[in-house]
Design a protein around this motif. Structure first.
Motif, PDB file in Angstrom:
ATOM      1  N   MET A 519     -14.997 -13.223  -4.448  1.00  0.00           N
ATOM      2  CA  MET A 519     -14.706 -12.137  -3.519  1.00  0.00           C
ATOM      3  C   MET A 519     -13.446 -12.445  -2.717  1.00  0.00           C
ATOM      4  SD  MET A 519     -17.140 -10.331  -0.678  1.00  0.00           S
ATOM      5  CE  MET A 519     -16.850 -11.556   0.582  1.00  0.00           C
ATOM      6  N   GLY A 520     -13.288 -13.730  -2.391  1.00  0.00           N
ATOM      7  CA  GLY A 520     -12.071 -14.112  -1.670  1.00  0.00           C
ATOM      8  C   GLY A 520     -10.825 -13.885  -2.507  1.00  0.00           C
ATOM      9  N   THR A 521     -10.929 -14.248  -3.799  1.00  0.00           N
ATOM     10  CA  THR A 521      -9.795 -14.006  -4.699  1.00  0.00           C
ATOM     11  C   THR A 521      -9.501 -12.526  -4.803  1.00  0.00           C
ATOM     12  OG1 THR A 521     -10.384 -15.980  -5.946  1.00  0.00           O
ATOM     13  CG2 THR A 521      -8.916 -14.409  -7.025  1.00  0.00           C
ATOM     14  N   LEU A 522     -10.597 -11.760  -4.968  1.00  0.00           N
ATOM     15  CA  LEU A 522     -10.432 -10.313  -5.048  1.00  0.00           C
ATOM     16  C   LEU A 522      -9.881  -9.757  -3.740  1.00  0.00           C
ATOM     17  CD1 LEU A 522     -10.892  -7.683  -6.653  1.00  0.00           C
ATOM     18  CD2 LEU A 522     -13.220  -7.638  -5.729  1.00  0.00           C
ATOM     19  N   ALA A 523     -10.385 -10.295  -2.611  1.00  0.00           N
ATOM     20  CA  ALA A 523      -9.930  -9.802  -1.309  1.00  0.00           C
ATOM     21  C   ALA A 523      -8.438 -10.038  -1.133  1.00  0.00           C
ATOM     22  CB  ALA A 523     -10.707 -10.497  -0.197  1.00  0.00           C
ATOM     23  N   GLY A 524      -7.964 -11.203  -1.622  1.00  0.00           N
ATOM     24  CA  GLY A 524      -6.532 -11.464  -1.497  1.00  0.00           C
ATOM     25  C   GLY A 524      -5.696 -10.465  -2.261  1.00  0.00           C
ATOM     26  N   GLY A 525      -6.125 -10.163  -3.504  1.00  0.00           N
ATOM     27  CA  GLY A 525      -5.384  -9.187  -4.292  1.00  0.00           C
ATOM     28  C   GLY A 525      -5.436  -7.809  -3.677  1.00  0.00           C
ATOM     29  N   ILE A 526      -6.652  -7.433  -3.184  1.00  0.00           N
ATOM     30  CA  ILE A 526      -6.774  -6.128  -2.545  1.00  0.00           C
ATOM     31  C   ILE A 526      -5.927  -6.072  -1.288  1.00  0.00           C
ATOM     32  CG2 ILE A 526      -8.400  -4.622  -1.350  1.00  0.00           C
ATOM     33  CD1 ILE A 526     -10.535  -5.523  -3.304  1.00  0.00           C
ATOM     34  N   ALA A 527      -5.937  -7.168  -0.508  1.00  0.00           N
ATOM     35  CA  ALA A 527      -5.191  -7.180   0.748  1.00  0.00           C
ATOM     36  C   ALA A 527      -3.696  -6.980   0.501  1.00  0.00           C
ATOM     37  CB  ALA A 527      -5.431  -8.500   1.476  1.00  0.00           C
ATOM     38  N   HIS A 528      -3.185  -7.630  -0.552  1.00  0.00           N
ATOM     39  CA  HIS A 528      -1.744  -7.473  -0.821  1.00  0.00           C
ATOM     40  C   HIS A 528      -1.404  -6.031  -1.117  1.00  0.00           C
ATOM     41  CE1 HIS A 528       1.814  -7.447  -3.455  1.00  0.00           C
ATOM     42  NE2 HIS A 528       2.267  -8.402  -2.629  1.00  0.00           N
ATOM     43  N   ASP A 529      -2.152  -5.425  -2.077  1.00  0.00           N
ATOM     44  CA  ASP A 529      -1.847  -4.048  -2.456  1.00  0.00           C
ATOM     45  C   ASP A 529      -2.159  -3.075  -1.324  1.00  0.00           C
ATOM     46  OD1 ASP A 529      -1.054  -4.956  -4.910  1.00  0.00           O
ATOM     47  OD2 ASP A 529      -2.996  -4.569  -5.871  1.00  0.00           O
ATOM     48  N   PHE A 530      -3.276  -3.333  -0.625  1.00  0.00           N
ATOM     49  CA  PHE A 530      -3.676  -2.415   0.437  1.00  0.00           C
ATOM     50  C   PHE A 530      -2.695  -2.479   1.604  1.00  0.00           C
ATOM     51  CE2 PHE A 530      -6.650  -0.826   3.744  1.00  0.00           C
ATOM     52  CZ  PHE A 530      -6.924   0.398   3.155  1.00  0.00           C
ATOM     53  N   ASN A 531      -2.223  -3.672   1.892  1.00  0.00           N
ATOM     54  CA  ASN A 531      -1.239  -3.788   2.982  1.00  0.00           C
ATOM     55  C   ASN A 531       0.059  -3.091   2.631  1.00  0.00           C
ATOM     56  OD1 ASN A 531      -2.693  -5.107   4.959  1.00  0.00           O
ATOM     57  ND2 ASN A 531      -2.307  -7.125   4.090  1.00  0.00           N
ATOM     58  N   ASN A 532       0.439  -3.120   1.353  1.00  0.00           N
ATOM     59  CA  ASN A 532       1.637  -2.378   0.949  1.00  0.00           C
ATOM     60  C   ASN A 532       1.426  -0.884   1.158  1.00  0.00           C
ATOM     61  OD1 ASN A 532       3.214  -4.560   0.272  1.00  0.00           O
ATOM     62  ND2 ASN A 532       2.575  -4.569  -1.885  1.00  0.00           N
ATOM     63  N   ILE A 533       0.186  -0.422   0.803  1.00  0.00           N
ATOM     64  CA  ILE A 533      -0.103   1.006   1.008  1.00  0.00           C
ATOM     65  C   ILE A 533      -0.075   1.336   2.489  1.00  0.00           C
ATOM     66  CG2 ILE A 533      -1.862   2.778   0.709  1.00  0.00           C
ATOM     67  CD1 ILE A 533      -2.762   1.273  -1.811  1.00  0.00           C
ATOM     68  N   LEU A 534      -0.714   0.459   3.303  1.00  0.00           N
ATOM     69  CA  LEU A 534      -0.734   0.697   4.742  1.00  0.00           C
ATOM     70  C   LEU A 534       0.670   0.633   5.336  1.00  0.00           C
ATOM     71  CD1 LEU A 534      -3.892  -1.268   5.920  1.00  0.00           C
ATOM     72  CD2 LEU A 534      -3.568   1.200   5.863  1.00  0.00           C
ATOM     73  N   SER A 535       1.497  -0.203   4.740  1.00  0.00           N
ATOM     74  CA  SER A 535       2.877  -0.282   5.253  1.00  0.00           C
ATOM     75  C   SER A 535       3.555   1.067   5.143  1.00  0.00           C
ATOM     76  CB  SER A 535       3.654  -1.348   4.476  1.00  0.00           C
ATOM     77  OG  SER A 535       3.105  -2.632   4.685  1.00  0.00           O
ATOM     78  N   GLY A 536       3.327   1.747   3.995  1.00  0.00           N
ATOM     79  CA  GLY A 536       3.919   3.072   3.838  1.00  0.00           C
ATOM     80  C   GLY A 536       3.320   4.063   4.807  1.00  0.00           C
ATOM     81  N   ILE A 537       1.958   4.018   4.953  1.00  0.00           N
ATOM     82  CA  ILE A 537       1.305   4.982   5.839  1.00  0.00           C
ATOM     83  C   ILE A 537       1.747   4.772   7.281  1.00  0.00           C
ATOM     84  CG2 ILE A 537      -0.927   5.691   6.763  1.00  0.00           C
ATOM     85  CD1 ILE A 537      -2.137   4.980   4.035  1.00  0.00           C
TER      86      ILE A 537
END
Length: 886
Positions: A519-537
Motif C-alpha cells: 500500500m505504501g508503494t501504491l500510495a507513493g505512485g498515487i501521490a505523485h500522479d495525484f499531486n500533479n493533478i492537484l497542482s493543475g487544479i
C-alpha cells in the motif's frame, strides 16, 4: 370305576332335576301371542277398514297399523322379557278397544276384549296388575257412559235406558273380568314363588355337593402326596448321604458352641486331617483367631435376629475363614452357614458347607497388586484418563490429570452418569458449541463401540483459562465381545494450540505488513500522479482568483475549490504518513469545523432511515492533523451507521469542553489534569456483547462480513487518539446501541478564521528556468511566477533545458525543476547544471519520490525541496528565500 366316578354317581341320585323356569314359559307364550296378533290383527283391520274410512277415522287406522308393525317386528326380532312384551301388547289392545268402543259402542266393540286384557295382565304380570286391569275396565265403561249425549256418536241412542241398566252392564263385565283374571294371576304368583324356593334349594344343594367333592379330591391328593413324600424322603436321605460322602466341598455340622458333630470325608483332601481327628478338635484348634472371632460374631448376629422376630428359616450367611491344616499351614475357605432347627424351628446346631478358595485368594491378591500398580500408573501419567462403565456410561475412574485439566483435582467426579457429563466437564466443540452427552468420545465408545482418535475439545476449567485437549477413546470388551466399559485418554494441547494461534497471528501480521508495504508503494505512485493533478487544479484556481474581482461570487467559489484542493493535498500527505513515507507534522486544529464538514459528507452516504443529531458546543483547538481528525469521526460514524443499517435509528454526535481535575482525572488513568475536548459518537443499533467489546481495538478484528471491513478502523482511531495524548472510552450492550467518547487535550486559542487574511506576497524581477514534463504545470508555473514579477522560461523536456542552460549559463538566476521526468530525472539534471555552474540556486519539486529527501537534496547542492502541489504563496516565499540566499 374309580372312587371319584362312584362319588359322582352317588350324588347324582340325590340331586333334584333342574326346576321349571316360569319366565321362559311366559316368554314363549308372549311370543306366541305376538305372532298370533301379528297374523290376526290385519284380518280385523280389513273388516273394519271400510267403516273407518267412511267415517274418516284415520287415527284409528294409523294406530292399528303402528301396532301391527310393532307386533311384526317383535315376532321377527323377539324379546327375552315377557313383562315388556306384555306391557306393549296390553297397551296396544287397550288403545284399540277404547277406540272401537268410542266408534262402534260397547255392544259392537265386544266387551270380551276387556276381559282378555285382564286375563293377559294376570297371566303375564301377576295378581296386582290383574286387579288393576279390572278397575281400569270399569273406569273405561263409566267413561263411555259420560260420553253419551245428544252430540255423541250414533250408538249412544241405543243406551238411552236408565243409568241402573248401564251400571248392571258394568258390574257384570267387571265380575266376569275379575273371575277370569284374578285366579289366574294368583295361581301363577304362587307357582312362581314355589319355583323360586325350589331353585334356591337346588343351588344350595349344588354348592354343598361341590364342596364335598373338592374336600374329597383334596384328601385324596394329600394322601398321594404323603406317600410320595415318604418315598422321596427315603431317596433323599440316600442321595444326601452319597453327596456328603463324595462332595469336593467340606460339609459339616456343629453344635451351638461350634464343636463339630459331623464332617464329610473331603476334609482330609483339603486340610489333611481325618474325620476322627477333626471331630476331636476344639474350635480354636481348627480356625485362626481372626476367623473364629468372625464366626462367633456372625452366629451372635443371627441369634439376635431370631430374638427380634426377624427370623427367616431359609436364610444363610456366607463368610470367608482361614482354617489350620495338618502340616501347620493355613487354607482359606468360603463357608455358607445355616442353622439346624428342631421341630419347633428353634436353632439347635450349625450346618456349614466350606469350599476351598485358596487359589482364588492368591489370584485376588495378585489381581489387587496388579490393580494397584495399574492405578498408580494411571494416576501418575501426565495424560488425563477417564474410565466409564457400560451401558450407562457412568464414570468409575478419573485420574488427577483429568481432574486437573478441569481445575478440580480435589473433587470426586466418579459415579457420574452420562447425562451429567456436560454439566461437570463443560466440554465444547472447537466451534464453541457444547457437546451433547451422546456425542462425547467416551459415550461413543461405550454406546456404539466406536474408536475415536485425536478429537479436539475445549474444556472449561472452573473459572481458569479454557483448556484445549486432544482425546482418544476406545471400548473395552470381554471375551464374548460385549462392551463392558470405555476409556478415554486426552492430552492438554493448549500450549500447542496457542503456538498455532500465535503462528497464524504472525502470518496474518506478516501478510498485513506486506499489504501495508504494498500500500505504501501504491500510495507513493498515487501521490505523485495525484499531486500533479492537484497542482493543475490548485494552480489554475489561484490564477483564476487573480483575474476575478475580490468578493464576487466567482471569487467565493474559487476560494472553496482552493480549500478543497488544500484538503486533498493534506489527504495525500496523510496517506504518505500512514504508509510511513513522510513524517507526521501536528498543528493547531479547530475540531468543530472538521466535524461539521464531515457530517455534511456523511449525510449523503447514510440511508434515510438513520437520523443525524449533532450538538457542537466547543470551539477549543487541539494539536493534531485535520485529516486524522476527519478520519476519526468518519470511522466512528461509519461503524454506527453499519450497526443501524437494517432497522435505522439515531446517530448522535456531541462535541463539548471539559476541565479534568485531580478527582475526575483519577477515573481516567490515561489522562492528566487540564482542559479537554470530548467528542462523543453514539447510536441505538444492535450493540455488542462483552466478548466483542474486549477486542474492538485489536488490529484486524472485525464483526463485519468478508469484504465489508478490514478490522483496522477502530485500531487506527485508537492509535491516533493515543498519539495525541488522549483517551477513548467505549460502552455497548446488546440491543441498546454503542457509545464512544474521545478525550483530546485542548490548547489555548480561539476560533480559526474561516478565511485567511489577505497576504502580500514577495515579488522579484529575476530570470527563472522552469522545467516540468507536464505542459499544464509549466504553464501554471510560468503564469504564477510572472504574476510575481519574474521573467520565466519554461521547458517540458529536461534534455532541452540542459542544452539551453549550457548555451547561456549566466542567463538564469534560478532553476525550478520537477523530480520525475522522462529521459532525465530532476536530481540528475540538477547535478549536470551544478557541474556547469556551482553557485546556481536550484529548487527541486516532487509529488513523491523515494530517491530524494531533503537531506540528500542539500548534499547535492539543491537549495530547496518542495512538495507538489505548489500553492502560490508557498512558491513566492520559497523562490524569494532561495534568491535571497536564506
Amino acid at each position: 370305576m374309580n372312587s371319584t366316578t362312584s362319588y359322582q354317581s352317588l350324588m347324582s341320585r340325590f340331586a333334584p332335576d333342574e326346576p321349571l323356569d316360569l319366565e321362559s314359559w311366559r316368554n314363549w307364550l308372549a311370543r306366541a301371542m305376538i305372532i298370533l296378533g301379528a297374523i290376526g290383527l290385519p284380518m280385523g283391520m280389513l273388516a273394519t277398514l271400510p267403516v273407518l274410512i267412511g267415517q274418516e277415522r284415520y287415527g284409528i287406522i294409523a294406530l292399528d297399523a303402528a301396532l301391527w308393525f310393532y307386533l311384526l317386528a317383535m315376532a321377527i326380532i323377539g324379546r327375552r322379557s315377557s313383562k315388556a312384551n306384555a306391557y306393549v301388547f296390553l297397551a296396544g289392545i287397550y288403545a284399540l278397544t277404547i277406540s272401537y268402543f268410542v266408534i262402534f259402542g260397547p255392544i259392537h266393540a265386544r266387551p270380551a276384549w276387556l276381559v282378555l286384557c285382564a286375563v293377559m295382565a294376570g297371566m303375564f304380570l301377576g295378581i296386582r296388575p290383574a286387579v288393576l286391569s279390572v278397575v281400569l275396565n270399569a273406569a273405561i265403561l263409566m267413561l263411555l257412559y259420560v260420553l253419551m249425549g245428544p252430540e255423541n256418536p250414533a250408538w249412544a241412542s241405543e243406551y238411552a235406558a236408565p243409568f241402573t241398566r248401564w251400571i248392571m252392564f258394568v258390574v257384570n263385565v267387571s265380575i266376569i273380568t275379575l273371575v277370569s283374571s284374578v285366579p289366574v294371576g294368583f295361581m301363577l304368583n304362587r307357582l312362581d314363588r314355589a319355583l323360586q324356593v325350589q331353585r334356591v334349594a337346588h343351588q344350595e344343594f349344588l354348592a354343598e355337593s361341590e364342596k364335598l367333592q373338592a374336600a374329597y379330591s383334596s384328601l385324596k391328593v394329600e394322601i398321594e402326596q404323603r406317600e410320595k413324600a415318604e418315598k422321596a424322603l427315603i431317596q433323599s436321605e440316600e442321595k444326601y448321604r452319597l453327596l456328603a460322602e463324595n462332595a469336593t466341598d467340606v460339609i459339616w455340622t456343629a453344635d451351638m458352641n461350634l464343636n463339630m458333630t459331623y464332617v464329610s470325608p473331603s476334609v482330609r483332601r483339603v486340610r489333611g486331617f481325618t474325620v476322627e481327628e477333626i471331630l476331636s478338635q476344639r474350635p480354636e484348634d481348627q480356625l485362626t483367631p481372626e476367623s473364629l472371632a468372625l464366626a462367633i460374631r456372625v452366629l451372635s448376629e443371627e441369634l439376635e435376629r431370631e430374638g427380634s422376630g426377624g427370623e427367616d428359616l431359609f436364610r444363610a450367611r456366607t463368610i470367608e475363614v482361614e482354617s489350620r491344616c495338618k502340616d501347620g499351614s493355613t487354607t482359606w475357605s468360603e463357608t455358607k452357614l445355616d442353622f439346624v432347627r428342631d421341630s419347633d424351628g428353634k436353632p439347635v446346631g450349625v450346618l456349614g458347607v466350606s469350599r476351598d478358595i485358596s487359589d482364588r485368594k492368591r489370584s485376588e491378591e495378585e489381581l489387587a497388586n496388579t490393580q494397584s500398580l495399574l492405578l498408580a500408573s494411571i494416576e501418575q501419567t501426565a495424560a488425563g484418563i477417564i474410565i466409564a462403565d457400560a451401558p450407562d456410561v457412568r464414570i468409575r475412574l478419573a485420574n488427577s490429570a483429568a481432574l486437573g485439566i478441569r481445575g478440580a483435582a480435589s473433587v470426586d467426579l466418579t459415579e457420574i452418569p452420562m447425562e451429567l457429563h456436560p454439566e461437570h466437564w463443560q466440554t465444547y466443540h472447537p466451534a464453541g458449541t457444547p457437546f451433547e452427552p451422546q456425542e462425547l468420545p467416551l459415550s461413543q465408545a461405550v454406546l456404539l463401540g466406536k474408536t475415536s482418535k485425536n478429537v479436539e475439545m475445549i474444556i472449561q476449567s472452573g473459572g481458569a483459562e479454557d483448556r484445549w485437549v486432544s482425546a482418544n477413546a476406545a471400548p473395552v470388551r470381554n471375551r464374548e465381545g460385549e462392551i463392558v466399559a470405555g476409556v478415554v485418554v486426552f492430552s492438554d494441547v493448549s500450549e500447542l494450540k496457542q503456538a498455532e494461534e500465535e503462528k497464524k497471528e504472525l502470518e496474518i501480521q506478516l501478510l498485513q505488513a506486506q499489504k501495508m508495504e504494498a500500500m505504501g508503494t501504491l500510495a507513493g505512485g498515487i501521490a505523485h500522479d495525484f499531486n500533479n493533478i492537484l497542482s493543475g487544479i490548485i494552480g489554475y484556481t489561484e490564477l483564476s482568483q487573480m483575474s476575478v474581482p475580490k468578493g464576487s461570487g466567482a471569487s467565493h467559489y474559487l476560494g472553496n475549490i482552493l480549500r478543497a484542493g488544500e484538503r486533498a493535498k493534506d489527504l495525500v500527505q496523510q496517506i504518505l504518513t500512514f504508509s510511513r513515507q513522510t513524517e507526521q507534522k501536528l498543528r493547531p486544529v479547530s475540531v468543530h469545523i472538521i466535524v461539521r464538514e464531515a457530517l455534511k459528507l456523511l449525510r449523503a452516504s447514510l440511508p434515510s432511515t438513520i437520523e443525524i443529531r449533532q450538538n457542537i458546543a466547543s470551539d477549543l483547538l487541539v494539536m493534531g492533523d485535520p485529516t486524522q481528525i476527519h478520519q476519526i469521526l468518519m470511522n466512528l460514524c461509519a461503524n454506527a451507521g453499519h450497526a443501524m443499517q437494517e432497522g435505522g435509528g439515531v446517530l448522535e454526535v456531541d462535541l463539548r469542553n471539559v476541565e479534568l481535575d485531580s478527582d475526575s482525572a483519577s477515573r481516567h488513568p490515561d489522562l492528566v489534569i487540564g482542559p479537554y475536548l470530548i467528542l462523543t459518537v453514539g447510536d441505538d443499533g444492535h450493540g455488542m456483547p462483552p466478548k466483542v467489546m474486549e477486542r474492538i481495538f485489536d488490529p484486524f478484528f472485525t464483526t463485519k462480513e468478508r469484504g465489508e471491513g478490514t478490522g483496522m478502523g477502530l485500531a487506527v482511531v485508537h492509535g491516533i487518539v493515543k498519539s495525541y495524548g488522549g483517551a477513548i472510552h467505549a460502552h455497548s450492550e446488546p440491543g441498546k446501541g454503542s457509545r464512544f467518547q474521545i478525550f483530546l487535550p485542548a490548547i489555548a486559542g480561539g476560533l480559526e478564521p474561516d478565511e485567511a487574511v489577505e497576504e502580500i506576497l514577495p515579488k522579484g524581477t529575476e530570470r527563472i528556468l522552469f522545467v516540468d514534463d507536464e505542459s499544464a504545470l509549466t504553464e501554471i508555473g510560468e503564469e504564477m511566477l510572472e504574476s510575481l514579477g519574474y521573467e520565466v522560461v519554461t521547458k517540458t523536456n529536461s534534455l532541452e533545458a540542459l542544452d539551453l542552460f549550457r548555451e547561456q549559463p549566466e542567463r538564469f538566476d534560478l532553476v525550478i525543476t520537477d523530480m520525475t521526468m522522462p529521459q532525465m530525472n530532476g536530481d540528475k539534471l540538477a547535478r549536470e547544471l551544478l557541474a556547469i555552474r556551482r553557485d546556481l540556486p536550484i529548487v527541486l519539486c516532487t509529488g513523491f519520490s523515494r530517491r530524494i529527501t531533503e537531506a540528500k537534496a542539500k548534499e547535492m547542492g539543491i537549495r530547496r525541496l518542495l512538495m507538489k502541489p505548489l500553492l502560490l504563496r508557498d512558491l513566492a516565499h520559497n523562490v524569494r528565500a532561495v534568491l535571497d540566499g536564506e
